[in-house]
Design a protein around this motif. Structure first.
Motif, PDB file in Angstrom:
ATOM      1  N   LEU A  76      20.729   0.417  16.235  1.00 41.48           N
ATOM      2  CA  LEU A  76      19.375   1.061  16.106  1.00 41.48           C
ATOM      3  C   LEU A  76      18.937   1.021  14.519  1.00 41.48           C
ATOM      4  CD1 LEU A  76      20.010   4.411  18.312  1.00 41.48           C
ATOM      5  CD2 LEU A  76      18.626   2.436  18.769  1.00 41.48           C
ATOM      6  N   SER A  77      19.840   0.887  13.829  1.00 44.00           N
ATOM      7  CA  SER A  77      19.265   0.702  12.244  1.00 44.00           C
ATOM      8  C   SER A  77      18.941  -0.583  12.071  1.00 44.00           C
ATOM      9  CB  SER A  77      20.606   0.942  11.321  1.00 44.00           C
ATOM     10  OG  SER A  77      21.498  -0.166  11.278  1.00 44.00           O
ATOM     11  N   GLU A  78      18.996  -1.533  12.998  1.00 42.88           N
ATOM     12  CA  GLU A  78      18.477  -2.862  12.684  1.00 42.88           C
ATOM     13  C   GLU A  78      17.421  -3.261  13.842  1.00 42.88           C
ATOM     14  OE1 GLU A  78      21.417  -5.791  12.385  1.00 42.88           O
ATOM     15  OE2 GLU A  78      22.871  -4.704  11.536  1.00 42.88           O
ATOM     16  N   VAL A  79      16.797  -2.114  14.694  1.00 39.71           N
ATOM     17  CA  VAL A  79      15.883  -2.454  15.660  1.00 39.71           C
ATOM     18  C   VAL A  79      14.544  -3.007  15.082  1.00 39.71           C
ATOM     19  CG1 VAL A  79      15.001  -0.194  15.881  1.00 39.71           C
ATOM     20  CG2 VAL A  79      15.150  -1.646  17.745  1.00 39.71           C
ATOM     21  N   TRP A  80      14.070  -2.856  13.896  1.00 35.02           N
ATOM     22  CA  TRP A  80      13.114  -2.922  13.336  1.00 35.02           C
ATOM     23  C   TRP A  80      13.044  -4.540  12.822  1.00 35.02           C
ATOM     24  CZ3 TRP A  80       8.218  -0.990  13.729  1.00 35.02           C
ATOM     25  CH2 TRP A  80       8.003   0.205  14.033  1.00 35.02           C
ATOM     26  N   LEU A  81      14.252  -4.974  12.410  1.00 36.81           N
ATOM     27  CA  LEU A  81      14.587  -6.262  12.165  1.00 36.81           C
ATOM     28  C   LEU A  81      14.241  -7.097  13.482  1.00 36.81           C
ATOM     29  CD1 LEU A  81      17.368  -5.899   9.596  1.00 36.81           C
ATOM     30  CD2 LEU A  81      15.215  -6.416   9.239  1.00 36.81           C
ATOM     31  N   PHE A  82      14.834  -6.527  14.376  1.00 39.12           N
ATOM     32  CA  PHE A  82      14.769  -7.258  15.904  1.00 39.12           C
ATOM     33  C   PHE A  82      13.430  -7.221  16.287  1.00 39.12           C
ATOM     34  CE2 PHE A  82      15.191  -7.070  20.514  1.00 39.12           C
ATOM     35  CZ  PHE A  82      15.873  -8.210  20.597  1.00 39.12           C
ATOM     36  N   LEU A  83      12.811  -6.191  16.123  1.00 33.86           N
ATOM     37  CA  LEU A  83      11.029  -6.284  16.627  1.00 33.86           C
ATOM     38  C   LEU A  83      10.355  -7.251  15.743  1.00 33.86           C
ATOM     39  CD1 LEU A  83      10.617  -2.332  17.248  1.00 33.86           C
ATOM     40  CD2 LEU A  83      10.432  -4.364  18.786  1.00 33.86           C
ATOM     41  N   ASP A  84      10.603  -7.359  14.410  1.00 33.90           N
ATOM     42  CA  ASP A  84       9.863  -8.222  13.495  1.00 33.90           C
ATOM     43  C   ASP A  84      10.354  -9.694  13.681  1.00 33.90           C
ATOM     44  OD1 ASP A  84       8.193  -5.942  12.933  1.00 33.90           O
ATOM     45  OD2 ASP A  84       9.522  -5.407  11.165  1.00 33.90           O
ATOM     46  N   HIS A  85      11.378  -9.841  14.359  1.00 35.53           N
ATOM     47  CA  HIS A  85      11.846 -11.114  14.425  1.00 35.53           C
ATOM     48  C   HIS A  85      12.700 -11.745  12.974  1.00 35.53           C
ATOM     49  CE1 HIS A  85      10.357 -11.529  18.394  1.00 35.53           C
ATOM     50  NE2 HIS A  85       9.087 -11.061  17.946  1.00 35.53           N
ATOM     51  N   GLU A  86      13.242 -10.681  12.299  1.00 40.16           N
ATOM     52  CA  GLU A  86      13.489 -10.920  10.988  1.00 40.16           C
ATOM     53  C   GLU A  86      15.145 -11.148  10.987  1.00 40.16           C
ATOM     54  OE1 GLU A  86      11.976  -8.067   8.232  1.00 40.16           O
ATOM     55  OE2 GLU A  86       9.967  -8.679   8.588  1.00 40.16           O
ATOM     56  N   GLN A 142      15.340   3.872  23.025  1.00 41.10           N
ATOM     57  CA  GLN A 142      14.904   4.021  21.541  1.00 41.10           C
ATOM     58  C   GLN A 142      14.183   2.869  21.047  1.00 41.10           C
ATOM     59  OE1 GLN A 142      15.287   6.863  19.692  1.00 41.10           O
ATOM     60  NE2 GLN A 142      13.776   6.030  18.211  1.00 41.10           N
ATOM     61  N   TYR A 143      14.673   1.593  21.506  1.00 40.07           N
ATOM     62  CA  TYR A 143      14.247   0.501  21.248  1.00 40.07           C
ATOM     63  C   TYR A 143      12.473   0.548  21.729  1.00 40.07           C
ATOM     64  CZ  TYR A 143      12.623  -4.413  21.572  1.00 40.07           C
ATOM     65  OH  TYR A 143      11.955  -5.552  21.767  1.00 40.07           O
ATOM     66  N   GLY A 144      12.355   1.045  22.998  1.00 37.18           N
ATOM     67  CA  GLY A 144      11.128   1.057  23.588  1.00 37.18           C
ATOM     68  C   GLY A 144       9.972   1.718  22.825  1.00 37.18           C
ATOM     69  N   GLU A 203      10.397   2.578  19.609  1.00 36.19           N
ATOM     70  CA  GLU A 203      10.058   1.799  18.447  1.00 36.19           C
ATOM     71  C   GLU A 203       8.893   0.690  18.697  1.00 36.19           C
ATOM     72  OE1 GLU A 203      10.916   3.014  15.429  1.00 36.19           O
ATOM     73  OE2 GLU A 203      12.559   4.266  16.361  1.00 36.19           O
ATOM     74  N   GLU A 204       9.117  -0.256  20.040  1.00 36.20           N
ATOM     75  CA  GLU A 204       8.423  -1.108  20.270  1.00 36.20           C
ATOM     76  C   GLU A 204       6.854  -0.727  20.348  1.00 36.20           C
ATOM     77  OE1 GLU A 204       8.798  -4.976  22.933  1.00 36.20           O
ATOM     78  OE2 GLU A 204       9.276  -3.133  23.842  1.00 36.20           O
ATOM     79  N   HIS A 205       6.693   0.468  20.987  1.00 40.06           N
ATOM     80  CA  HIS A 205       5.399   1.193  21.136  1.00 40.06           C
ATOM     81  C   HIS A 205       4.639   1.553  19.941  1.00 40.06           C
ATOM     82  CE1 HIS A 205       5.221   0.814  25.541  1.00 40.06           C
ATOM     83  NE2 HIS A 205       6.311   1.544  25.731  1.00 40.06           N
ATOM     84  N   LEU A 206       5.617   2.018  19.245  1.00 41.57           N
ATOM     85  CA  LEU A 206       5.171   2.760  17.605  1.00 41.57           C
ATOM     86  C   LEU A 206       4.714   1.281  17.000  1.00 41.57           C
ATOM     87  CD1 LEU A 206       4.678   4.679  15.611  1.00 41.57           C
ATOM     88  CD2 LEU A 206       7.074   4.258  14.979  1.00 41.57           C
ATOM     89  N   LYS A 207       5.384   0.407  17.049  1.00 43.01           N
ATOM     90  CA  LYS A 207       4.995  -0.859  16.358  1.00 43.01           C
ATOM     91  C   LYS A 207       3.689  -1.510  16.682  1.00 43.01           C
ATOM     92  CE  LYS A 207       6.261  -5.706  15.423  1.00 43.01           C
ATOM     93  NZ  LYS A 207       6.934  -6.216  14.259  1.00 43.01           N
ATOM     94  N   ALA A 208       3.500  -1.295  17.921  1.00 38.29           N
ATOM     95  CA  ALA A 208       2.270  -1.902  18.925  1.00 38.29           C
ATOM     96  C   ALA A 208       1.093  -1.008  18.333  1.00 38.29           C
ATOM     97  CB  ALA A 208       2.396  -2.002  20.132  1.00 38.29           C
ATOM     98  N   LEU A 209       1.439   0.411  18.391  1.00 40.78           N
ATOM     99  CA  LEU A 209       0.266   1.242  17.923  1.00 40.78           C
ATOM    100  C   LEU A 209      -0.151   1.018  16.396  1.00 40.78           C
ATOM    101  CD1 LEU A 209      -1.342   3.851  18.224  1.00 40.78           C
ATOM    102  CD2 LEU A 209       0.623   5.056  17.629  1.00 40.78           C
ATOM    103  N   LEU A 210       0.893   0.876  15.550  1.00 44.81           N
ATOM    104  CA  LEU A 210       0.683   0.601  14.176  1.00 44.81           C
ATOM    105  C   LEU A 210      -0.314  -0.701  13.952  1.00 44.81           C
ATOM    106  CD1 LEU A 210       4.072   1.740  12.695  1.00 44.81           C
ATOM    107  CD2 LEU A 210       1.775   2.903  12.405  1.00 44.81           C
ATOM    108  N   ALA A 211       0.102  -1.783  14.721  1.00 47.41           N
ATOM    109  CA  ALA A 211      -0.511  -2.873  14.697  1.00 47.41           C
ATOM    110  C   ALA A 211      -2.148  -2.950  15.121  1.00 47.41           C
ATOM    111  CB  ALA A 211       0.142  -4.185  15.535  1.00 47.41           C
TER     112      ALA A 211
END
Length: 103
Positions: free
Chosen positions: A15-25, A47-49, A51-59
């Protein structure tokens, strides 16, 4: 966070790395490890889901603008440190505005 099951990679680490995973980093090896964990662990996948929805909303709402690299680096470092320490402090200031309609 831990789901109580044994995994090769600890839930809190994933979970601490989920944003790196989402951002392909993250590199391919780390990506595969995180994906395996998410495939096996329903609480982390949930939890990943979120975060994924949050990322899409922010985009959608931010118009695709990108933060300066220095800001991204500082935010990423702060998030990493905060999630490693297991504490998050959030200060919220609520202000109310009262409007009156003149007759």
């Amino acid at each position: 966070m831990s789901c109580g099951e044994h995994h090769e990679t600890d839930c809190s680490e994933v979970l601490s790395e989920v944003w790196l995973f989402l951002d392909h980093e993250c590199d391919e090896k780390r990506k595969a490890l995180l994906q395996t964990h998410l495939d096996e662990c329903h609480p982390c996948l949930e939890q990943y889901g979120i975060e994924e929805h949050l990322k899409a909303l922010l985009a959608r709402k931010c118009g695709g603008e990108h933060a300066p690299e220095e800001l991204r680096r500082r935010v990423r470092a702060h998030l990493f440190q905060t999630t490693r320490e297991g504490t998050v402090e959030v200060d919220v200031e609520v202000t109310t505005t009262t409007t009156t309609k003149a007759d």
